[in-house]
Design a protein around this motif. Structure first.
Motif, PDB file in Angstrom:
ATOM      1  N   THR A 206      52.975  37.049  39.039  1.00  0.00           N
ATOM      2  CA  THR A 206      53.748  37.539  37.781  1.00  0.00           C
ATOM      3  C   THR A 206      52.049  37.793  36.713  1.00  0.00           C
ATOM      4  O   THR A 206      51.881  38.594  35.634  1.00  0.00           O
ATOM      5  N   ARG A 207      51.342  36.725  37.412  1.00  0.00           N
ATOM      6  CA  ARG A 207      49.628  36.752  36.990  1.00  0.00           C
ATOM      7  C   ARG A 207      48.690  37.680  37.545  1.00  0.00           C
ATOM      8  O   ARG A 207      47.663  38.043  36.760  1.00  0.00           O
ATOM      9  N   VAL A 208      49.324  39.361  38.030  1.00  0.00           N
ATOM     10  CA  VAL A 208      48.335  39.491  38.803  1.00  0.00           C
ATOM     11  C   VAL A 208      48.078  41.285  37.513  1.00  0.00           C
ATOM     12  O   VAL A 208      46.772  41.266  37.454  1.00  0.00           O
ATOM     13  N   HIS A 209      48.975  40.937  36.878  1.00  0.00           N
ATOM     14  CA  HIS A 209      48.149  42.314  35.826  1.00  0.00           C
ATOM     15  C   HIS A 209      47.549  41.428  34.816  1.00  0.00           C
ATOM     16  O   HIS A 209      46.223  42.298  34.825  1.00  0.00           O
ATOM     17  N   ARG A 210      47.503  40.586  34.384  1.00  0.00           N
ATOM     18  CA  ARG A 210      46.461  40.189  33.730  1.00  0.00           C
ATOM     19  C   ARG A 210      45.635  39.460  34.638  1.00  0.00           C
ATOM     20  O   ARG A 210      44.972  39.431  33.718  1.00  0.00           O
ATOM     21  N   ASP A 211      45.881  38.545  34.981  1.00  0.00           N
ATOM     22  CA  ASP A 211      44.089  38.135  35.529  1.00  0.00           C
ATOM     23  C   ASP A 211      43.343  39.464  37.181  1.00  0.00           C
ATOM     24  O   ASP A 211      42.021  39.260  36.522  1.00  0.00           O
ATOM     25  N   VAL A 212      44.118  40.077  37.026  1.00  0.00           N
ATOM     26  CA  VAL A 212      43.127  40.501  38.473  1.00  0.00           C
ATOM     27  C   VAL A 212      43.878  42.047  37.732  1.00  0.00           C
ATOM     28  O   VAL A 212      42.631  42.867  37.943  1.00  0.00           O
ATOM     29  N   LEU A 213      44.930  42.810  37.546  1.00  0.00           N
ATOM     30  CA  LEU A 213      44.512  44.695  37.716  1.00  0.00           C
ATOM     31  C   LEU A 213      44.876  44.971  35.796  1.00  0.00           C
ATOM     32  O   LEU A 213      44.768  46.238  35.742  1.00  0.00           O
ATOM     33  N   TYR A 214      44.021  44.257  35.031  1.00  0.00           N
ATOM     34  CA  TYR A 214      43.848  44.469  33.772  1.00  0.00           C
ATOM     35  C   TYR A 214      43.074  45.620  33.229  1.00  0.00           C
ATOM     36  O   TYR A 214      42.811  45.776  32.288  1.00  0.00           O
ATOM     37  N   SER A 215      42.118  46.153  34.039  1.00  0.00           N
ATOM     38  CA  SER A 215      41.055  47.032  34.416  1.00  0.00           C
ATOM     39  C   SER A 215      41.144  48.091  34.953  1.00  0.00           C
ATOM     40  O   SER A 215      41.208  47.851  36.369  1.00  0.00           O
ATOM     41  N   LYS A 216      40.637  49.376  34.346  1.00  0.00           N
ATOM     42  CA  LYS A 216      40.953  50.328  35.873  1.00  0.00           C
ATOM     43  C   LYS A 216      39.714  50.692  36.713  1.00  0.00           C
ATOM     44  O   LYS A 216      39.103  51.171  37.589  1.00  0.00           O
ATOM     45  N   GLU A 217      38.710  49.122  36.777  1.00  0.00           N
ATOM     46  CA  GLU A 217      37.288  49.813  37.263  1.00  0.00           C
ATOM     47  C   GLU A 217      37.444  48.611  37.863  1.00  0.00           C
ATOM     48  O   GLU A 217      36.748  48.772  38.573  1.00  0.00           O
ATOM     49  N   VAL A 218      38.905  48.133  38.488  1.00  0.00           N
ATOM     50  CA  VAL A 218      38.920  46.894  39.684  1.00  0.00           C
ATOM     51  C   VAL A 218      39.470  47.992  40.616  1.00  0.00           C
ATOM     52  O   VAL A 218      40.633  48.695  40.449  1.00  0.00           O
ATOM     53  N   ARG A 219      38.807  47.955  41.750  1.00  0.00           N
ATOM     54  CA  ARG A 219      39.117  48.908  42.555  1.00  0.00           C
ATOM     55  C   ARG A 219      39.331  47.976  44.166  1.00  0.00           C
ATOM     56  O   ARG A 219      40.350  49.109  44.671  1.00  0.00           O
TER      57      ARG A 219
END
Length: 335
Positions: A206-219
């Motif tokens: 549930t927190r993956v978008h908040r803490d991991v995938l929140y930036s387009k620069e995360v590769r």
């Protein structure tokens, strides 16, 4: 009519006749602290020096009140790097009120940063200063007040890689394995003590978008999780389903997803043979499913008793690897 058309073309193309390009500024997250609940800070001014994963020429800071139930007033935020100081603004105002369950980004400022950034927040006395603040996260090892991310523009890194997990990733004792990984990417730590893949109020699914995938620069994302689920009775089948969910969400965002095997834990108070069997099933599935799986388990287990950590890698509680083990784990990660 011709005059109107000519004027319109000038507005679109610019006076030189060359089309004006609207450049989108790329912001790379170079430091983050996952928000958590915390007590109020009696001192109104909190100074934190954060270690940056990459440098840049412009900076913006994210303040978080995601765990708050009341609005928080921030009267001033000052950022300093290499002796250059900038007073940050929020929609051109030096003060900002962050709504409950909300967060805000500062306006961008030109400031060359390399390894560290000093941030001072000034809030009314008694303001809850949430954000995780283990001593491995900051240079000064002091409390973090509301700061949850630092992003830079004008960076040279190819992007960010997020290490996602529980206390073994966050850093329970000395160092952290993410901080020891050698890579050109900006390494971010999104570990939370006690976190599960599917278990708890804010599991990884549930927190993956908040803490991991929140930036387009995360590769890229590297996951090490599941032991907290298993020791609380979650089946291997459900842990695997959670990992599949994380894999699908990363794939949707075009982010490379890698998984590490769960490290040994016999000797920990919650260990049982039945729960150990669940760990073995999850690890067997990871090895069979991901050709590039990172075998943390094999790297730190005791050859004489593979269900335990090697004695020289054991922090003392038989669950959390120590700083020496973190070095061995980090050397396995190629991102």
């Amino acid at each position: 009519m011709r005059v109107i058309i000519a004027l319109a073309l000038l507005l679109v193309c610019g006076a030189s006749g060359v089309p004006v390009r609207s450049e989108v500024i790329r912001w790379l997250p170079v430091w983050q602290a996952v928000p958590t609940q915390s007590s109020a800070v009696p001192d109104q001014s909190v100074r934190t020096t954060v270690d940056l994963a990459a440098g840049g020429t412009s900076v913006r800071v994210r303040l978080s009140n995601l765990m708050g139930i009341k609005p928080v007033r921030v009267q001033e935020v000052v950022a300093t790097a290499d002796g250059e100081m900038r007073r940050l603004t929020f929609n051109r105002s030096t003060a900002v009120t962050i709504r409950a369950r909300g967060e805000v980004y500062s306006d961008a400022v030109q400031l060359k940063v390399t390894d560290t950034l000093d941030i001072r927040t000034y809030t009314p006395a008694g303001t809850p200063c949430q954000a995780r603040a283990h001593r491995t996260i900051t240079s000064t090892r002091e409390q973090i007040c509301l700061i949850s991310a630092v992003e830079v523009a004008g960076f040279t890194a190819p992007g960010a890689v997020v290490m996602f997990g529980d206390s073994i990733t966050e850093g329970w004792y000395e160092n952290t394995w993410p901080s020891l990984v050698e890579t050109d990417y900006a390494v971010l730590n999104a570990g939370i003590n006690g976190n599960g893949v599917v278990l708890g109020n804010a599991p990884m699914v549930t927190r993956v978008h908040r803490d991991v995938l929140y930036s387009k620069e995360v590769r890229k994302v590297v996951l090490l999780g599941g032991i907290n689920d298993i020791q609380n009775g979650v089946s291997a089948e459900n842990v695997i389903a959670g990992i599949r969910t994380l894999q699908a969400r990363c794939r949707t965002e075009g982010v490379e997803f890698r998984v590490g095997t769960i490290t040994p834990w016999r000797g920990w108070f919650a260990w049982t043979e039945e729960r150990e069997q669940q760990r073995q099933e999850v690890n067997a599935w990871i090895r069979a499913t991901f050709p590039d799986a990172i075998d943390f388990d094999a790297a730190v287990r005791d050859r004489a008793d593979p269900l335990r950590l090697r004695p020289e890698f054991d922090s003392g509680d038989h669950l959390h690897p120590n700083g020496t083990a973190f070095g061995a784990m980090a050397r396995l990660v190629r991102v």
